[in-house]
Design a protein around this motif. Structure first.
Motif, mmCIF file in Angstrom:
data_model
loop_
_atom_site.group_PDB
_atom_site.id
_atom_site.type_symbol
_atom_site.label_atom_id
_atom_site.label_comp_id
_atom_site.label_asym_id
_atom_site.label_seq_id
_atom_site.Cartn_x
_atom_site.Cartn_y
_atom_site.Cartn_z
ATOM 1 N N VAL A 15 19.657 40.331 57.274
ATOM 2 C CA VAL A 15 19.861 39.980 55.862
ATOM 3 C C VAL A 15 21.334 40.117 55.483
ATOM 4 C CG1 VAL A 15 19.309 40.653 53.473
ATOM 5 C CG2 VAL A 15 17.509 40.608 55.192
ATOM 6 N N LEU A 16 21.992 41.166 55.980
ATOM 7 C CA LEU A 16 23.415 41.381 55.669
ATOM 8 C C LEU A 16 24.247 40.216 56.196
ATOM 9 C CD1 LEU A 16 25.366 43.518 54.445
ATOM 10 C CD2 LEU A 16 25.634 44.438 56.742
ATOM 11 N N ALA A 17 23.924 39.779 57.417
ATOM 12 C CA ALA A 17 24.674 38.660 58.009
ATOM 13 C C ALA A 17 24.426 37.373 57.215
ATOM 14 C CB ALA A 17 24.261 38.484 59.467
ATOM 15 N N LEU A 18 23.167 37.116 56.847
ATOM 16 C CA LEU A 18 22.853 35.896 56.084
ATOM 17 C C LEU A 18 23.471 35.941 54.692
ATOM 18 C CD1 LEU A 18 19.088 35.359 57.062
ATOM 19 C CD2 LEU A 18 21.064 34.019 57.816
ATOM 20 N N ASN A 19 23.501 37.136 54.091
ATOM 21 C CA ASN A 19 24.091 37.289 52.758
ATOM 22 C C ASN A 19 25.574 36.898 52.795
ATOM 23 O OD1 ASN A 19 23.582 38.302 49.989
ATOM 24 N ND2 ASN A 19 25.163 39.795 50.504
ATOM 25 N N GLY A 20 26.252 37.288 53.873
ATOM 26 C CA GLY A 20 27.660 36.908 54.016
ATOM 27 C C GLY A 20 27.804 35.412 54.241
ATOM 28 N N LEU A 21 26.872 34.862 55.015
ATOM 29 C CA LEU A 21 26.917 33.431 55.335
ATOM 30 C C LEU A 21 26.710 32.570 54.090
ATOM 31 C CD1 LEU A 21 27.190 32.322 58.242
ATOM 32 C CD2 LEU A 21 24.729 31.889 58.218
ATOM 33 N N PHE A 22 25.808 33.022 53.204
ATOM 34 C CA PHE A 22 25.475 32.229 52.009
ATOM 35 C C PHE A 22 26.244 32.702 50.773
ATOM 36 C CE2 PHE A 22 21.133 31.823 54.177
ATOM 37 C CZ PHE A 22 21.465 30.597 54.748
ATOM 38 N N MET A 32 17.519 33.126 49.865
ATOM 39 C CA MET A 32 17.425 33.973 51.062
ATOM 40 C C MET A 32 16.971 35.385 50.680
ATOM 41 S SD MET A 32 19.052 36.551 52.870
ATOM 42 C CE MET A 32 20.672 36.656 52.113
ATOM 43 N N LEU A 33 17.538 35.929 49.588
ATOM 44 C CA LEU A 33 17.173 37.301 49.202
ATOM 45 C C LEU A 33 15.721 37.389 48.725
ATOM 46 C CD1 LEU A 33 20.440 38.545 47.424
ATOM 47 C CD2 LEU A 33 19.503 39.321 49.614
ATOM 48 N N ILE A 34 15.250 36.345 48.048
ATOM 49 C CA ILE A 34 13.829 36.341 47.645
ATOM 50 C C ILE A 34 12.957 36.291 48.898
ATOM 51 C CG2 ILE A 34 12.001 35.043 46.463
ATOM 52 C CD1 ILE A 34 14.169 34.093 44.472
ATOM 53 N N LEU A 258 25.118 44.590 49.752
ATOM 54 C CA LEU A 258 24.761 43.192 49.493
ATOM 55 C C LEU A 258 25.509 42.636 48.272
ATOM 56 C CD1 LEU A 258 20.903 43.406 50.122
ATOM 57 C CD2 LEU A 258 22.598 42.345 51.613
ATOM 58 N N GLY A 259 26.227 43.505 47.571
ATOM 59 C CA GLY A 259 27.029 43.032 46.434
ATOM 60 C C GLY A 259 26.448 43.355 45.067
ATOM 61 N N TYR A 260 25.463 44.249 45.007
ATOM 62 C CA TYR A 260 24.804 44.574 43.728
ATOM 63 C C TYR A 260 24.940 46.067 43.448
ATOM 64 C CZ TYR A 260 22.885 40.001 44.608
ATOM 65 O OH TYR A 260 22.768 38.666 44.875
ATOM 66 N N ARG A 261 25.242 46.383 42.203
ATOM 67 C CA ARG A 261 25.437 47.789 41.828
ATOM 68 C C ARG A 261 24.261 48.282 41.005
ATOM 69 N NH1 ARG A 261 30.600 49.766 42.625
ATOM 70 N NH2 ARG A 261 32.001 48.177 43.448
#
Lengths: 463, 78
Positions: A15-22, A32-34, A258-261
């Motif tokens: 998921v971390l890799a895909l989050n960076g990709l998208f 992707m996150l859903i 993932l970029g969320y606080r």
């Protein structure tokens, strides 16, 4: 799927890799996150997905409807009623049916009542509360309704906080969906510290205390003496803090990567010098949720002092019921409410303890109230309390030395100055991303090596 | 040029691979616990089986179990 498993680590790495990709495509990243969150949840039981989809759909539709003047009241009522109905059916139906059957039996009016075989969907209390938060926040015009259902689906299903919180407010999370913050050096450093401290609290302190001290004593409360009862009560106070705050730390750290606080969920709760202070430090996301969506609507500080105390006790009793469908939890909530009310009376009368004594008094009160929370029945609660008056017990535990070390480590995690954590974060933030990742990996490796075999579920999963 | 977050992610992935190589843990067990994703599942399982076979053929030591044993002995848990 539980955080401290190889299964989750593999899942999160993907998921971390895909989050960076998208990262640069909002729609793809949300999708992707859903999808990842639904896979995460399906790892428990695929059937639960339908329920979460239903809750998300109702919240989304209710959010749209409450902005229409003619539909505002019925949509809000229907939306919240739907969430409470979901909770009632899956979590409380059999408890209330059993309680009613026992009441009727005691009155000589025995009846055959309809029973349901219900599997409690993990995390249901958390995501239904988030759905209510969304409807209420839109209704209060704190946030605009989301036209895109994906936004609401992601808010409710986002996997780091899905099964045991923190309960994230819609007003806090939804703006981040559109503009997540790419983790910089400082954010990654904070995430590494949070994840490693969370794993230590859960995998090392909480799990070992559970196996070596708490479970054997609470499993046989009638055979304990005052020493083992006292040690296990202290042990459970430390265990539940390390278990739950450990989960929250990991969840907040993962979301950060993932970029969320998320807001912090625990703030050294056993340093509280009053019960009011304790509830501002323990499970903060639930305390504030209950204050804003239950206590204030019920009347809060309005009305006579007696009315205010009643509202407070009722709110805390309902908070107890939120934790579990059982009289033990209701009792736990009631006594916390009563304690808060007594404390308020004393405060208004000007009575005060020296701070250190107040901290000890709050810790003892909270720890004793963990007994009904941990005991499996009302009878076991009474048996455990009775053990405090016995000098010998046939089942009294021989406590191995490492237990005292674990208790000290758990209390240290609660009590160490926050500046220590800040210093660790600053030191890590100075390192390059490769070194940060290596420290995270080696830390996780060490936690797994130190932990027991097998996976103990987090205590709050059952809620 | 690769972003710092990408470098962090890639190092995490490399560390995960290294941890898997130097431990007796099997991803196959973890994959079997995941929900069935149909044809995709078959492809994932086939790939993981190939990787697990390759790892077994390398005959690397199980450093993780050795470390776990040492820690548990030191703590008096064994």
């Amino acid at each position: 799927m539980v955080f401290p498993t190889l299964q989750f680590i593999g899942f999160f790495a993907v998921v971390l890799a895909l989050n960076g990709l998208f990262w640069n495509s909002n729609a793809w990243r949300k999708g992707m996150l859903i999808a990842a969150s639904y896979v995460f949840y399906a790892a428990w039981d695929v059937r639960f997905l339908l329920l979460m989809g239903f809750v998300s759909s109702v919240a989304w539709l209710a959010g749209l409807a409450v902005t229409m003047p003619r539909l505002r009241r019925p949509a809000k009522a229907a939306g919240i009623a739907a969430m409470l109905a979901v909770l009632g059916a899956f979590k409380y139906y059999n408890f209330f049916t059993l309680s009613l059957a026992q009441l009727l039996q005691s009155l000589g009016l025995e009846r055959d009542l309809p029973w349901m075989t219900v599997v409690l969907p993990v995390g249901i209390s958390f995501y239904t509360f988030q759905a209510i938060s969304y409807i209420m926040d839109v209704d209060r015009q704190e946030i605009p309704p989301r036209r895109n259902p994906a936004d609401v689906f992601l808010y409710i299903s986002f996997f780091p906080q899905l099964v045991a919180g923190p309960i994230v407010r819609a007003a806090h999370f939804l703006p981040q969906i559109d503009r997540p913050t790419r983790p910089d050096n400082a954010a990654r450093a904070a995430a590494v510290v949070l994840i490693l401290s969370g794993l230590f609290k859960k995998m090392v302190v909480a799990n070992y205390l559970s196996v070596l001290l708490v479970d054997p004593v609470f499993g046989l409360p009638g055979g304990q003496d005052w020493q083992s009862a006292g040690a296990a009560t202290l042990g459970y106070a430390v265990q539940i803090y390390c278990d739950f705050s450990g989960y929250s730390d990991i969840a907040i750290g993962i979301a950060l990567l993932l970029g969320y606080r998320f807001h912090r969920n625990f703030n050294q709760p056993y340093r509280a010098d009053s019960l009011r202070d304790f509830w501002r430090r323990w499970h903060i996301s639930l305390s504030t949720w209950i204050r804003d969506y239950l206590y204030v609507p019920l009347g809060g500080r309005k009305g006579s002092p007696a009315r205010q105390h009643f509202t407070l006790i009722l709110t805390m009793t309902l908070a107890g019921l939120w934790h579990g469908a059982g009289w033990n939890f209701i009792l736990w909530g009631f006594f916390h409410g009563a304690g808060l009310a007594v404390e308020r009376v004393l405060r208004r009368a000007g009575a005060r303890l020296p701070r250190v004594l107040a901290i000890v008094a709050v810790f003892v009160f909270v720890s004793l109230l963990w007994i009904p929370f941990r005991a499996t029945s009302f009878a076991d609660t009474l048996a455990m309390l009775a053990a405090f008056g016995r000098t010998d017990g046939y089942g009294a535990l021989q406590i191995v030395p490492v237990v005292w070390g674990l208790l000290a480590a758990g209390l240290a995690m609660n009590g160490l100055p926050l500046t220590w954590r800040a210093r660790a974060e600053i030191a890590l933030a100075r390192l390059g991303p490769e070194l940060q990742a290596l420290i995270l990996a080696l830390g996780i490796w060490a936690m797994f090596a130190a932990a027991q075999e097998g996976v103990a579920p987090f205590i709050y999963f059952q809620f | 040029m690769m972003s710092r977050m990408s470098r962090f992610t890639l190092t995490c992935l490399a560390a995960l691979a290294a941890a898997w190589l130097l431990s007796g843990e099997r991803f196959l067990d973890a994959v079997f616990e995941m929900p069935d994703l149909g044809r995709l599942d078959d492809a994932i399982i086939a790939a993981v089986v190939t990787l697990e076979d390759w790892k077994a053929a390398l005959g690397l030591p199980d450093v993780f179990s050795a470390m776990r044993g040492a820690i548990h002995r030191a703590l008096g848990l064994l």
